[in-house]
Scaffold this motif. Structure first.
Motif, PDB file in Angstrom:
ATOM      1  N   ASP A 679       0.921  -1.281  -0.032  1.00  0.00           N
ATOM      2  CA  ASP A 679      -0.058  -0.021  -0.034  1.00  0.00           C
ATOM      3  C   ASP A 679       0.756   1.350   0.206  1.00  0.00           C
ATOM      4  O   ASP A 679       0.311   2.310   0.384  1.00  0.00           O
ATOM      5  CB  ASP A 679      -0.979  -0.084   1.150  1.00  0.00           C
ATOM      6  N   MET A 680       2.142   1.040  -0.428  1.00  0.00           N
ATOM      7  CA  MET A 680       3.084   2.207  -0.488  1.00  0.00           C
ATOM      8  C   MET A 680       3.406   2.975   0.916  1.00  0.00           C
ATOM      9  O   MET A 680       3.499   4.268   1.049  1.00  0.00           O
ATOM     10  CB  MET A 680       2.658   3.359  -1.374  1.00  0.00           C
ATOM     11  N   TRP A 681       3.307   2.271   2.013  1.00  0.00           N
ATOM     12  CA  TRP A 681       3.966   2.778   3.192  1.00  0.00           C
ATOM     13  C   TRP A 681       5.201   2.108   3.622  1.00  0.00           C
ATOM     14  O   TRP A 681       5.461   0.984   3.135  1.00  0.00           O
ATOM     15  CB  TRP A 681       2.863   2.175   4.669  1.00  0.00           C
ATOM     16  N   THR A 682       6.055   2.773   4.320  1.00  0.00           N
ATOM     17  CA  THR A 682       7.492   2.070   4.663  1.00  0.00           C
ATOM     18  C   THR A 682       7.250   0.979   5.321  1.00  0.00           C
ATOM     19  O   THR A 682       6.370   0.784   6.280  1.00  0.00           O
ATOM     20  CB  THR A 682       8.350   3.318   5.218  1.00  0.00           C
ATOM     21  N   SER A 683       7.905   0.156   5.240  1.00  0.00           N
ATOM     22  CA  SER A 683       7.632  -1.313   6.043  1.00  0.00           C
ATOM     23  C   SER A 683       8.652  -1.688   7.207  1.00  0.00           C
ATOM     24  O   SER A 683       8.713  -2.891   7.631  1.00  0.00           O
ATOM     25  CB  SER A 683       7.687  -2.486   4.812  1.00  0.00           C
ATOM     26  N   GLU A 684       9.711  -0.939   7.427  1.00  0.00           N
ATOM     27  CA  GLU A 684      10.588  -1.247   8.485  1.00  0.00           C
ATOM     28  C   GLU A 684      10.059  -1.664   9.742  1.00  0.00           C
ATOM     29  O   GLU A 684      10.627  -2.777  10.343  1.00  0.00           O
ATOM     30  CB  GLU A 684      11.604  -0.069   8.654  1.00  0.00           C
ATOM     31  N   TYR A 685       9.104  -1.108  10.348  1.00  0.00           N
ATOM     32  CA  TYR A 685       8.644  -1.601  11.748  1.00  0.00           C
ATOM     33  C   TYR A 685       7.970  -2.882  11.578  1.00  0.00           C
ATOM     34  O   TYR A 685       8.120  -3.648  12.495  1.00  0.00           O
ATOM     35  CB  TYR A 685       7.544  -0.297  12.240  1.00  0.00           C
ATOM     36  N   ARG A 686       7.339  -3.225  10.756  1.00  0.00           N
ATOM     37  CA  ARG A 686       6.666  -4.346  10.481  1.00  0.00           C
ATOM     38  C   ARG A 686       7.441  -5.409  10.130  1.00  0.00           C
ATOM     39  O   ARG A 686       7.613  -6.606  10.675  1.00  0.00           O
ATOM     40  CB  ARG A 686       5.509  -4.333   9.282  1.00  0.00           C
ATOM     41  N   MET A 687       8.658  -5.328   9.324  1.00  0.00           N
ATOM     42  CA  MET A 687       9.771  -6.187   9.228  1.00  0.00           C
ATOM     43  C   MET A 687      10.352  -6.369  10.422  1.00  0.00           C
ATOM     44  O   MET A 687      10.815  -7.594  10.754  1.00  0.00           O
ATOM     45  CB  MET A 687      10.883  -5.542   8.252  1.00  0.00           C
ATOM     46  N   ARG A 688      10.608  -5.427  11.328  1.00  0.00           N
ATOM     47  CA  ARG A 688      11.266  -5.828  12.588  1.00  0.00           C
ATOM     48  C   ARG A 688      10.813  -6.740  13.351  1.00  0.00           C
ATOM     49  O   ARG A 688      11.084  -7.578  14.047  1.00  0.00           O
ATOM     50  CB  ARG A 688      11.653  -4.337  13.132  1.00  0.00           C
ATOM     51  N   ASP A 689       9.225  -6.222  13.456  1.00  0.00           N
ATOM     52  CA  ASP A 689       8.507  -7.091  14.411  1.00  0.00           C
ATOM     53  C   ASP A 689       8.458  -8.564  13.937  1.00  0.00           C
ATOM     54  O   ASP A 689       8.609  -9.283  14.857  1.00  0.00           O
ATOM     55  CB  ASP A 689       7.086  -6.630  14.424  1.00  0.00           C
ATOM     56  N   LEU A 690       8.453  -8.898  12.583  1.00  0.00           N
ATOM     57  CA  LEU A 690       8.475 -10.410  12.455  1.00  0.00           C
ATOM     58  C   LEU A 690       9.679 -11.008  12.550  1.00  0.00           C
ATOM     59  O   LEU A 690       9.903 -11.894  13.136  1.00  0.00           O
ATOM     60  CB  LEU A 690       7.816 -10.409  10.798  1.00  0.00           C
ATOM     61  N   ILE A 691      10.680 -10.372  12.317  1.00  0.00           N
ATOM     62  CA  ILE A 691      12.215 -10.786  12.379  1.00  0.00           C
ATOM     63  C   ILE A 691      12.444 -11.055  13.948  1.00  0.00           C
ATOM     64  O   ILE A 691      13.013 -12.315  14.309  1.00  0.00           O
ATOM     65  CB  ILE A 691      13.234  -9.841  11.823  1.00  0.00           C
ATOM     66  N   ARG A 692      11.998 -10.063  14.761  1.00  0.00           N
ATOM     67  CA  ARG A 692      12.131 -10.469  16.353  1.00  0.00           C
ATOM     68  C   ARG A 692      11.304 -11.723  16.687  1.00  0.00           C
ATOM     69  O   ARG A 692      11.813 -12.187  17.362  1.00  0.00           O
ATOM     70  CB  ARG A 692      11.802  -9.087  16.953  1.00  0.00           C
ATOM     71  N   GLU A 693       9.942 -11.383  16.407  1.00  0.00           N
ATOM     72  CA  GLU A 693       9.284 -12.495  16.881  1.00  0.00           C
ATOM     73  C   GLU A 693       9.613 -13.985  16.264  1.00  0.00           C
ATOM     74  O   GLU A 693       9.200 -15.057  17.062  1.00  0.00           O
ATOM     75  CB  GLU A 693       7.782 -12.219  16.660  1.00  0.00           C
TER      76      GLU A 693
END
Length: 928
Positions: A679-693
């Motif tokens: 949806d053309m939003w930056t995805s760093e936060y969501r990537m971080r959450d998945l990698i951490r979890e």
């Protein structure tokens, strides 16, 4: 008393707690044999008390020193002495902060006070040097101590990195000596006042109304009065005005908004060809910046210059765009806003041309706005907090930025000098064609945008992997910002130099060095280019406004747009018409940029100098004192903010894997699609959450090179590495013409090599070959992105090259890759088998096309595929390996038989969380 505080604590500490205070987190005695300042004064009793007692006794004299220094240096209508006195009081208070709040008591507050003290040391030192009375001996020692102080910072930082990053034994002891030298030099600098105060008489009287105020001027005042005609002195000698400073702040913020919108356009446009995998048609919006061509219509030019505030307000649709949920309306809002902003800024420059000092202020705001944008990106991990790809959940400050922009425009753009009339610039009429000034504007805009809109861009150009042999994004991004500030100061104070051919030659050499070399040498070339670019901007824009704004700025933005496309095509040649003609020719881009700037220099250098022809030098100097100083104060504040950000962001390097008790490595591969979600939003936060979890210890990221105009000059790996606590290798830089590969690891990266695999026809294939130190054993990690499907010969050659590299290592190895093949077919048998020595993590997984994990010399414990939700177009694949155990077969075991530390998190079972779940197999696979 100050020396007694430090030396007394040192003597007591060495006597009572020698072995304890020389020990650090990595080494102790005998590798480390001399304590740091902080360990000496804050960790133990009674040395801590000795230090506090004597440092408390310095507080009264210290405040007196600040007050007496102000009395000695004050002058009528001068703001600098007040500023320096305020800085001195601030330093004294923050000294008390880090003295009485030790790192043991409250580590964060101790660091905040300490960095505030160190940051304030720069303006205090420079201010004292600028105000120092005509006392040759004192001035000599001040320069000696100040120069030694700042020179000591270089080896101090070097040995700190050797200790903190590379864990070199004994490095902290050497660092400690330089740290103690800083203490001695800092105190010595202030002790010089014993010479300057010796003729200062303090008289206490009870006679009301009697003051020595302005009755007798000190020798220093008389000398400074004679020097007042000099431009630099005049800049800081005018009366300080709060409203004048607010006007300048609003002006700079308006410039910050322009650069925020300009840098956001590319990444918004890029979203569409990225998802169409080719030309989408929306690329035409890059031409929205040529709106200054409309200023060729006289009536319209009159309307814009008279009501420029309206067009600035219309431009805010570019900031309001974040309210649009769908990408298309968001892109059009940004395009319209940027077109209005380009129109308004071009009209503003043109309208102010009759008033050189007002014009200089606008150009200063425009240039400092770029610095502000880069500082904001430095503080927000290379994302601008008011970009339309940001929102609250990803750290965006969109609402705040929009509100401040409205206020700033109403303050700074309420009027222009011409108010609609075409008032000519002072001095002789400028002759010659306007095409050369337009080329100059295009070149300087492209240089500012492509190289300086993010502090880490040029650093990524010269990065070649571990061990570290050059600058790091943190802390050296602050050095880039300091170079930009220095360059702008040169442009303001030495305009004749900044438009000279000699300086242009220096800038060209810097561009060549940046383009052709790596490590520190390449970065030094980049710093020279940064200084030159910022210095040349005021001269070239000042000259451009002497011509028609439609011709200079309209044509300038048009040529700039072609440079942006040129800059894209060198890497996107497979997807654009004529792309193969400019394949991998960044050197052509840099040459074209410098030739464009050279055209502007040619035109400006043949024109008469404003400073020689503008009548009323005294008025000009007075104006400088009232206006220029405010912009330099703001520039200085931004530079201090950059230094503080570099300190606060400096990584700890004390990372640990998620399950050290099992000696396991959870490795992953993910194609992150340039950190833009569906949806053309930056995805760093969501990537971080998945990698951490998912508890990933080592991960390869592909399509990760964002250091280009079309991707916003970003670097996702900075945020992920700092927030997840991981070492990072950025991979081949943007001047290597790939889509990027990166490696993040919880384990130290001992060595890494960047490869560009054979690609005679198609896009370049990047690879990282790294060695990590995991549980005392060296393990090789390969991160690789192969060529596209349309070029089978490229992919065959690449498979053979990488197979040779994997076969050559005798250490355990893991490949995290994007291979573009079907399991068991074609090049698969080159990557897997005798040619490479590698095994497939799960040979039975037939439902793969792109991502593969291969390994050798490790026991494979588990394998899982995790759905992406809307983060990207590719899933995240992960595998677990156990270090120190032999390879195993493909026999599966139930999860109940797997030790808890080797299991994948149950969070993603079933429907999972936030759209992420184990899929394809519906659950992880575990191996005996």
């Amino acid at each position: 008393m100050a020396y007694s505080a430090f030396i007394g604590a040192l003597v007591v500490g060495l006597s009572l707690h020698y072995h304890k205070i020389v020990e650090n987190e990595h080494w102790g005695y005998p590798e480390e044999w001399f304590p740091s300042v902080s360990a000496t004064i804050g960790d133990r009793y009674p040395e801590r008390s000795v230090f506090m007692l004597f440092i408390a006794l310095t507080s009264g004299p210290r405040f007196a020193l600040c007050g007496l220094w102000y009395i000695l240096t004050r002058r009528p209508n001068a703001s600098l002495p007040k500023f320096v006195a305020g800085i001195g009081i601030f330093r004294t208070l923050t000294c008390g902060g880090w003295t009485y709040v030790t790192s043991t008591d409250a580590h964060d507050w101790h660091d905040i006070f300490m960095i505030s003290y160190l940051v304030a040391t720069l303006p205090w030192t420079l201010g004292c040097l600028a105000l120092s009375p005509n006392h040759p001996t004192a001035l000599k020692y001040r320069k000696l101590f100040a120069g030694s102080f700042f020179a000591t910072l270089i080896p101090l930082i070097y040995f700190f990195i050797q200790h903190k990053v590379h864990k070199v034994a004994g490095a902290y002891t050497i660092y400690a000596f330089f740290e103690w030298a800083l203490v001695l030099l800092d105190v010595a600098f202030d002790a010089v006042t014993i010479s300057e105060f010796k003729d200062l008489e303090i008289v206490v009287k009870d006679n009301r109304g009697i003051s020595r105020g302005a009755g007798n001027k000190a020798v220093s005042d008389a000398i400074l009065e004679k020097e007042k005609a000099k431009e630099i002195a005049a800049t800081f000698s005018g009366a300080f005005s709060v409203f004048g400073l607010l006007d300048a702040v609003a002006d700079v913020y308006n410039g910050f908004v322009f650069w925020s919108m300009l840098t956001s356009l590319g990444v918004c446009v890029w979203y569409f060809p990225l998802w169409h995998m080719g030309i989408s048609g929306y690329e035409a919006l890059v031409m929205c910046t040529i709106s200054p061509f409309l200023l060729g219509i006289k009536s319209f030019r009159y309307l814009v210059t008279r009501h420029v505030v309206v067009f600035h307000l219309l431009s805010l649709s570019g900031l309001l765009a974040f309210r649009a949920e769908r990408p298309v309306p968001r892109l059009f809002a940004v395009g319209f806003g940027l077109s209005m902003s380009c129109l308004a800024w071009a009209a503003t420059f043109f309208a102010e041309r009759s008033q050189p000092r007002r014009l200089e202020s606008r150009i200063s705001a425009f240039s400092i706005g770029l610095v502000a944008s880069s500082v904001a990106k430095f503080a927000f991990w290379t994302n601008n907090p008011i970009w339309p790809i940001m929102h609250e959940t990803t750290g965006g400050w969109n609402k705040t930025g929009l509100g401040l922009a409205v206020v700033a425009i109403l303050i700074s753009a309420r009027s222009t000098a011409s108010k609609g009339a075409d008032l000519t610039a002072p001095g002789p009429v400028t002759k010659g064609v306007s095409i050369f000034p337009a080329f100059g504007v295009a070149g300087i805009l492209f240089s500012m945008h492509s190289l300086l809109s993010d502090s880490s861009t040029m650093i990524s150009w010269v990065w070649e992997g571990f061990p570290v042999r050059g600058p790091l994004a943190v802390p050296h991004g602050a050095v880039t910002l300091l170079a930009m500030g220095l360059g702008l100061s040169i442009g303001l104070f030495a305009p004749n130099l900044s438009r000279s051919w000699a300086f242009y030659g220096v800038g060209s050499i810097g561009a060549a060095i940046l383009t052709t070399t790596s490590h520190w040498t390449g970065y030094l070339g980049g710093l020279v280019l940064a200084i030159y670019t910022m210095a040349a901007a005021p001269a070239l824009i000042t000259h451009a406004v002497r011509h028609s704004p439609a011709k200079t700025f309209g044509l300038g933005f048009l040529v700039y747009n072609f440079m942006v496309l040129f800059h894209v095509w060198v890497v996107a040649y497979a997807f654009v018409p004529g792309g193969p003609l400019v394949r991998e020719r960044t050197d052509w881009v840099m040459t074209a940029m410098m030739l464009l700037i050279g055209s502007g220099v040619f035109s400006a250098s043949t024109a008469p100098s404003n400073s020689k022809n503008y009548k009323g030098k005294a008025t000009s100097t007075a104006a400088a004192s009232r206006q220029r100083s405010y912009y330099l104060y703001i520039l200085g504040a931004l530079e201090l903010l950059a230094i503080a950000t570099a300190y606060l962001r400096f990584p700890t390097y004390n990372y640990t894997p998620y399950h050290p008790e099992t000696k396991s490595i959870t490795a992953g591969i993910w194609t992150i699609h340039f950190s833009l979600d569906n949806d053309m939003w930056t995805s760093e936060y969501r990537m971080r959450d998945l990698i951490r979890e998912l508890e990933v210890d080592v991960i390869g990221l592909l399509e990760s090179d964002l250091q280009r105009i079309i991707m916003g000059n970003r670097d996702t790996t900075q945020f992920l590495a700092e927030d997840l606590g991981m070492y990072v290798d950025y991979g081949p830089g943007p001047n290597k013409h790939t889509w990027g590969s990166a490696l993040l690891s919880k384990f130290p990266i001992v060595n890494s090599t960047h490869h560009l695999l054979p690609s005679p026809v198609g896009e370049l294939a990047p690879a990282i070959e790294a060695t990590i130190l995991a549980y005392g054993e060296y393990i090789d990690i390969f991160v690789f992105h192969s060529g596209q499907e349309e070029d089978p010969e490229d992919r065959r050659l690449q498979s053979e090259y990488l197979a040779e590299r994997m076969k050559a290592t005798s250490r355990p190895a893991i490949l995290l890759s994007y291979l573009v093949l079907k399991p068991g077919e074609g090049n698969y048998n080159t990557y897997v088998g005798e040619k490479s020595g590698m095994k497939d993590v799960d040979p039975s997984d037939w439902d793969r096309w792109c991502e593969y994990i291969l390994f050798k010399g490790l026991r494979r414990s588990g394998y899982a595929r995790v759905s992406r939700d809307t983060i990207t177009d590719t899933e995240l694949q992960v595998a677990k390996f156990v270090v120190g155990q032999p390879e195993n077969g493909n026999d599966l075991v139930p999860v109940e038989n797997v030790p808890p530390g080797l299991r994948f998190p149950p969070l993603f079972n079933g429907q999972g969380i936030r759209g992420h779940r184990y899929h394809v197999f519906d659950e992880p696979r575990y191996y005996a």
